[in-house]
Design a protein around this motif. Sequence first.
Motif, PDB file in Angstrom:
ATOM      1  N   TYR A  94      16.796 -17.420  56.987  1.00 47.57           N
ATOM      2  CA  TYR A  94      16.973 -16.409  58.018  1.00 47.57           C
ATOM      3  C   TYR A  94      15.879 -15.367  57.909  1.00 47.57           C
ATOM      4  CZ  TYR A  94      19.113 -13.921  54.115  1.00 47.57           C
ATOM      5  OH  TYR A  94      19.333 -13.333  52.891  1.00 47.57           O
ATOM      6  N   ASP A  95      15.703 -14.648  58.981  1.00 49.13           N
ATOM      7  CA  ASP A  95      14.683 -13.614  59.023  1.00 49.13           C
ATOM      8  C   ASP A  95      15.294 -12.370  59.638  1.00 49.13           C
ATOM      9  OD1 ASP A  95      11.431 -13.171  60.617  1.00 49.13           O
ATOM     10  OD2 ASP A  95      12.301 -12.302  58.805  1.00 49.13           O
TER      11      ASP A  95
ATOM     12  N   ARG B 198      14.756 -14.863  48.817  1.00 49.90           N
ATOM     13  CA  ARG B 198      14.127 -15.975  49.550  1.00 49.90           C
ATOM     14  C   ARG B 198      14.655 -16.071  50.971  1.00 49.90           C
ATOM     15  NH1 ARG B 198      14.311 -21.323  45.984  1.00 49.90           N
ATOM     16  NH2 ARG B 198      12.978 -21.996  47.687  1.00 49.90           N
ATOM     17  N   LYS B 199      15.641 -15.232  51.306  1.00 53.50           N
ATOM     18  CA  LYS B 199      16.278 -15.245  52.625  1.00 53.50           C
ATOM     19  C   LYS B 199      16.792 -16.644  52.955  1.00 53.50           C
ATOM     20  CE  LYS B 199      14.012 -11.202  54.543  1.00 53.50           C
ATOM     21  NZ  LYS B 199      13.202 -10.612  55.629  1.00 53.50           N
TER      22      LYS B 199
ATOM     23  N   SER C  52      30.599 -24.081  49.278  1.00 50.67           N
ATOM     24  CA  SER C  52      30.040 -22.905  48.630  1.00 50.67           C
ATOM     25  C   SER C  52      28.733 -22.565  49.319  1.00 50.67           C
ATOM     26  CB  SER C  52      29.823 -23.135  47.132  1.00 50.67           C
ATOM     27  OG  SER C  52      28.926 -24.218  46.923  1.00 50.67           O
ATOM     28  N   LEU C  53      28.373 -21.306  49.216  1.00 50.40           N
ATOM     29  CA  LEU C  53      27.162 -20.826  49.864  1.00 50.40           C
ATOM     30  C   LEU C  53      26.194 -20.397  48.775  1.00 50.40           C
ATOM     31  CD1 LEU C  53      27.175 -18.771  53.135  1.00 50.40           C
ATOM     32  CD2 LEU C  53      25.395 -18.462  51.425  1.00 50.40           C
ATOM     33  N   ASN C  54      25.047 -21.028  48.716  1.00 44.87           N
ATOM     34  CA  ASN C  54      24.012 -20.688  47.747  1.00 44.87           C
ATOM     35  C   ASN C  54      23.126 -19.606  48.377  1.00 44.87           C
ATOM     36  OD1 ASN C  54      22.077 -20.539  45.806  1.00 44.87           O
ATOM     37  ND2 ASN C  54      21.404 -22.667  45.960  1.00 44.87           N
TER      38      ASN C  54
ATOM     39  N   GLN D 188      29.189 -14.969  54.026  1.00 45.00           N
ATOM     40  CA  GLN D 188      28.523 -14.226  52.946  1.00 45.00           C
ATOM     41  C   GLN D 188      27.974 -12.919  53.511  1.00 45.00           C
ATOM     42  OE1 GLN D 188      27.720 -15.719  49.598  1.00 45.00           O
ATOM     43  NE2 GLN D 188      27.247 -13.623  49.062  1.00 45.00           N
ATOM     44  N   GLY D 189      28.373 -11.816  52.943  1.00 49.71           N
ATOM     45  CA  GLY D 189      27.819 -10.533  53.334  1.00 49.71           C
ATOM     46  C   GLY D 189      26.570 -10.223  52.524  1.00 49.71           C
ATOM     47  N   SER D 190      25.650  -9.471  53.107  1.00 51.79           N
ATOM     48  CA  SER D 190      24.377  -9.215  52.427  1.00 51.79           C
ATOM     49  C   SER D 190      24.548  -8.392  51.162  1.00 51.79           C
ATOM     50  CB  SER D 190      23.392  -8.534  53.383  1.00 51.79           C
ATOM     51  OG  SER D 190      23.908  -7.300  53.846  1.00 51.79           O
TER      52      SER D 190
END
Lengths: 118, 115
Positions: free
Chosen positions: A25-26, A72-73, A65-67, A51-53
């Motif tokens: 993402y950007d 690295r965005k 799961s979220l890596n 996932q919150g920042s």
Amino acid sequence: AQKITQTQPGMFVQEKEAVTLDCTYDTSDPSYGLFWYKQPSSGEMIFLIYQGSYDQQNATEGRYSLNFQKARKSANLVISASQLGDSAMYFCAMREAGYGGATNKLIFGTGTLLAVQP
Amino acid sequence: DVKVTQSSRYLVKRTGEKVFLECVQDMDHENMFWYRQDPGLGLRLIYFSYDVKMKEKGDIPEGYSVSREKKERFSLILESASTNQTSMYLCASSSPGGLAKNIQYFGAGTRLSVL
């Protein structure tokens, strides 16, 4: 400009194996949220994981799961022990606090089609 | 269980017809959205509404309008359907955003073919 990139148009995985779907993402906003949705052939978009920042730990929901690698965005989705029912289109999406604001608008990637083979 | 219902799964219309796509949610959500989904392009936002009678254009509003007279219902209108509006249309609803998780919940989609 805000953007979500999914570079894998399609993937195969063997049943019971793990698979990683890529998402980068950007954004220039320090506050944002990342979502993964699953879309089976029936068409309905099903929410999988968020996932919150500012979240310190990687999100997990059952076999998903979220890596999350903030520097690295990237926000890759990992599916463990793949099942035949996991065959679907998967979309990564982002909400920026500035862009989306109170309206909760999302930007979506182009999706990855996952095929689980027996 | 949360529910977003789109009135039709499949629609076939003729060029020039006025088309209504209806969406109803039962979660008392303030925000509702209409997306268009095309292969290789992902989901693109057409219009959204953050309150009754309030609406804002999304990324691709041309050729579309919307109506939200009641909180639970959000309609997408194609004033004069054209063949390039053949697509999958998805409706979603959510609570207001900000920093909270606030998931968007989707309907099953409407596949519209304009001939």
